[in-house]
Design an enzyme around this catalytic site. Structure first.
Site, PDB file in Angstrom:
ATOM      1  CG  ASN A  38       2.159  -5.422  -4.101  1.00  0.00           C
ATOM      2  OD1 ASN A  38       2.723  -6.141  -4.909  1.00  0.00           O
ATOM      3  ND2 ASN A  38       2.098  -4.111  -4.253  1.00  0.00           N
ATOM      4  CB  CYS A  48       1.759  -5.979   2.284  1.00  0.00           C
ATOM      5  SG  CYS A  48       1.368  -4.256   2.597  1.00  0.00           S
ATOM      6  CD  GLU A  50       6.057  -7.370   2.979  1.00  0.00           C
ATOM      7  OE1 GLU A  50       6.988  -6.555   2.912  1.00  0.00           O
ATOM      8  OE2 GLU A  50       4.934  -7.155   2.468  1.00  0.00           O
ATOM      9  CB  CYS A  85       4.012  -1.232   5.283  1.00  0.00           C
ATOM     10  SG  CYS A  85       2.670  -2.399   5.614  1.00  0.00           S
ATOM     11  CB  CYS A  88       3.835  -5.981   6.850  1.00  0.00           C
ATOM     12  SG  CYS A  88       2.728  -6.166   5.445  1.00  0.00           S
TER      13      CYS A  88
END
Length: 125
Positions: A38, A48, A50, A85, A88
């Protein structure tokens, strides 16, 4: 999956964040692994781990995703349970099948969820 856990933990060390650091390792069906961390800033344009991993793969033209491993917490401390989140989840859902697996590593164990479990009614075009 040991390699992916180690890579996600290493990626977490590179996180540019003051509060909560996250690392991710995205495994492709070819065996290639893209990592992400992140990256926060003073504005609201944080990204983020991901999505960083996914964007690396996509920018290389690689769309054959197998699964992702996510670790959260602060380097030097044991990882905490960390799931993507909402942003994501929606982002990933647009590129993967509903059975795409998301692993979180904490307490020396892996917990697995499908994208459909985490976002059962994803918005699709």
């Amino acid at each position: 999956m040991e390699e992916e856990i180690k890579l996600a933990l290493k990626a977490r060390e590179n996180a540019h964040c003051k509060i909560y650091k996250v690392g991710a390792a995205l495994k492709m069906k070819s065996g290639k692994i893209y990592t992400g961390c992140n990256i926060d800033n003073q504005g609201i344009q944080a990204i983020c781990a991901e999505r960083v991993a996914f964007l690396k793969a996509i920018s290389e033209g690689d769309y054959d995703f197998e699964y992702i491993v996510v670790v959260g917490g602060n380097p030097g401390e044991e990882p905490e349970k960390c799931l993507p989140c909402g942003y994501c989840r929606q982002f990933m859902s647009e590129f993967v099948d509903s059975d795409f697996k998301i692993y979180t590593y904490y307490d020396n164990k892996l917990e697995c969820f499908t994208i459909n479990q985490l976002l059962p009614e994803a918005f699709k075009f």
